[in-house]
Design an enzyme around this catalytic site. Structure first.
Site, PDB file in Angstrom:
ATOM      1  N   HIS A   1     -50.089 -73.105  56.328  1.00 15.54           N
ATOM      2  CA  HIS A   1     -51.322 -72.853  55.954  1.00 15.54           C
ATOM      3  C   HIS A   1     -51.395 -71.680  54.905  1.00 15.54           C
ATOM      4  O   HIS A   1     -50.501 -71.499  54.392  1.00 15.54           O
ATOM      5  CB  HIS A   1     -52.011 -72.199  57.030  1.00 15.54           C
ATOM      6  CG  HIS A   1     -51.450 -70.882  57.816  1.00 15.54           C
ATOM      7  ND1 HIS A   1     -50.155 -70.638  58.250  1.00 15.54           N
ATOM      8  CD2 HIS A   1     -51.878 -69.691  57.617  1.00 15.54           C
ATOM      9  CE1 HIS A   1     -50.154 -69.283  58.423  1.00 15.54           C
ATOM     10  NE2 HIS A   1     -50.910 -68.840  57.835  1.00 15.54           N
TER      11      HIS A   1
ATOM     12  N   ASP B   1     -54.030 -68.571  53.783  1.00 14.57           N
ATOM     13  CA  ASP B   1     -54.731 -67.692  54.761  1.00 14.57           C
ATOM     14  C   ASP B   1     -56.267 -67.888  54.706  1.00 14.57           C
ATOM     15  O   ASP B   1     -57.098 -67.962  53.742  1.00 14.57           O
ATOM     16  CB  ASP B   1     -54.542 -66.285  54.500  1.00 14.57           C
ATOM     17  CG  ASP B   1     -53.140 -65.737  54.841  1.00 14.57           C
ATOM     18  OD1 ASP B   1     -52.650 -66.650  56.148  1.00 14.57           O
ATOM     19  OD2 ASP B   1     -52.329 -64.941  54.368  1.00 14.57           O
TER      20      ASP B   1
ATOM     21  N   HIS C   1     -47.834 -71.060  53.853  1.00 12.17           N
ATOM     22  CA  HIS C   1     -46.487 -70.258  54.643  1.00 12.17           C
ATOM     23  C   HIS C   1     -46.739 -70.663  56.026  1.00 12.17           C
ATOM     24  O   HIS C   1     -47.785 -71.301  56.518  1.00 12.17           O
ATOM     25  CB  HIS C   1     -46.670 -68.933  54.267  1.00 12.17           C
ATOM     26  CG  HIS C   1     -48.020 -68.037  54.708  1.00 12.17           C
ATOM     27  ND1 HIS C   1     -49.166 -68.304  54.066  1.00 12.17           N
ATOM     28  CD2 HIS C   1     -48.254 -67.341  55.738  1.00 12.17           C
ATOM     29  CE1 HIS C   1     -49.862 -67.669  54.627  1.00 12.17           C
ATOM     30  NE2 HIS C   1     -49.669 -67.179  55.916  1.00 12.17           N
TER      31      HIS C   1
ATOM     32  N   ARG D   1     -50.717 -55.426  57.363  1.00  9.19           N
ATOM     33  CA  ARG D   1     -50.986 -56.497  56.551  1.00  9.19           C
ATOM     34  C   ARG D   1     -52.306 -56.070  55.696  1.00  9.19           C
ATOM     35  O   ARG D   1     -53.330 -55.463  56.332  1.00  9.19           O
ATOM     36  CB  ARG D   1     -51.389 -57.820  57.182  1.00  9.19           C
ATOM     37  CG  ARG D   1     -52.000 -58.797  56.211  1.00  9.19           C
ATOM     38  CD  ARG D   1     -51.974 -60.222  57.043  1.00  9.19           C
ATOM     39  NE  ARG D   1     -53.041 -60.869  56.522  1.00  9.19           N
ATOM     40  CZ  ARG D   1     -53.164 -62.117  56.615  1.00  9.19           C
ATOM     41  NH1 ARG D   1     -52.078 -62.828  57.309  1.00  9.19           N
ATOM     42  NH2 ARG D   1     -54.071 -62.846  56.208  1.00  9.19           N
TER      43      ARG D   1
HETATM   44  C1  SIN Z   1     -49.609 -64.976  58.466  1.00  9.08           C
HETATM   45  O1  SIN Z   1     -49.523 -66.236  58.645  1.00  9.08           O
HETATM   46  O2  SIN Z   1     -50.534 -64.730  57.819  1.00  9.08           O
HETATM   47  C2  SIN Z   1     -48.529 -64.021  59.014  1.00  9.08           C
HETATM   48  C3  SIN Z   1     -47.284 -64.362  58.665  1.00  9.08           C
HETATM   49  C4  SIN Z   1     -46.099 -63.724  59.474  1.00  9.08           C
HETATM   50  O3  SIN Z   1     -46.427 -63.147  60.676  1.00  9.08           O
HETATM   51  O4  SIN Z   1     -44.970 -63.697  58.950  1.00  9.08           O
END
Ligand code: SIN
Length: 268
Positions: free
Chosen positions: A99, A101, A244, A259
């Site tokens: 995906h 974000d 990702h 984050r």
């Molecule tokens: C995400 O997909 O934004 C989180 C990535 C992660 O937890 O490694």
């Protein structure tokens, strides 16, 4: 390498670079400009041994632009622009698929930054795939099709991710499947590879089949990097040129990242 330039090494032949021997706290403007260029060139960056706390991450994140506040995410106490990503169990994860974000937002974020706090002894990796390459290597026929497509993104009535039953889903955004990166001017595939995505003008089953076809191409191993986390790592990715996938293979073990997410443009 010129003296006083930063040291960088590619992570794969297709995506990502690691920046070495650098402290992200208190970067001067010249060094920050180097990092920005490296980020745009490589789709994602890794910095080891940073050990950023919430204040450090907030300061670094603010250099990239205005904060994107992720719906449903509760900020850390005292840090309204920073959230915690915790292990919510395999059943509770919403990021274990390819995906980009918050694509369900009409103006999705440009980039995301994770600062690792606690990582499991093994597992919990994050994978990244270069979507410029995904676009550039499409066959002429699929590329021509992709250029015409718009993808609709759906949320449940309470704005959560559509996980199973889609009956109460509402469309919250639609975006072109090929977008032009506003800073590099390069075209990239822009899709979350999720069976709930609906391509405009196609039936549900056609839409699923076409998204699966693009996914198989766009996330092939040759376009990917898999990050194995260590405490103190900082990893940032460009949501406009990469997708990702957070691998959930670590059961109930603790995994905690801070984050920051930075606002972007309406995809065009
Ligand atoms: C995400 O997909 O934004 C989180 C990535 C992660 O937890 O490694």
């Amino acid at each position: 390498m010129r003296a006083n330039t930063m040291t960088m090494r590619p992570l794969t032949g297709s995506i990502g670079a690691e920046i070495l021997d650098l402290d992200l706290r208190g970067l001067d403007d010249t060094r920050f400009a180097d990092i920005r260029q490296a980020f745009l060139d490589n789709c994602m960056l890794v910095f080891r041994d940073q050990h950023l706390n919430a204040a450090d991450l907030t300061e670094f994140g603010h250099r990239w632009g205005e904060t994107f506040h992720t719906p449903h995410a509760t900020p850390l106490d005292g840090f309204p622009d920073t959230i915690a990503i915790r292990n919510r169990g395999k059943a509770g994860t919403t990021t274990e698929y390819w995906h980009t974000d918050s694509v369900f937002s009409p103006r999705p974020p440009a980039l995301s930054i994770l600062a690792a706090q606690t990582v499991p002894p093994a597992g919990g990796d994050t994978m990244f795939a270069n979507q410029y390459l995904a676009y550039e290597t499409l066959s002429p026929g699929l590329r021509a099709l992709a250029e015409t497509l718009r993808a609709g993104y759906y949320r449940t009535a309470s704005m959560g991710r559509v996980m199973g039953d889609a009956s109460s889903a509402v469309k919250t955004a639609d975006h072109p499947v090929v977008r032009t990166h506003p800073e590099t001017g390069r075209k990239a595939l822009y899709l979350s590879y999720d069976p709930t995505v609906r391509l405009e003008g196609f039936s549900e089953s056609e839409s699923r089949a076409i998204v699966a076809l693009f996914a198989a191409h766009a996330t092939q191993p040759a376009f990917c990097y898999r990050h194995r986390w260590q405490p103190g790592d900082v990893v940032m990715w460009d949501n406009r040129s990469a997708v990702h996938f957070a691998v959930h293979d670590y059961g109930e073990q603790e995994r905690l990242h801070f984050r920051m997410t930075i606002a972007g443009d309406v995809p065009r």
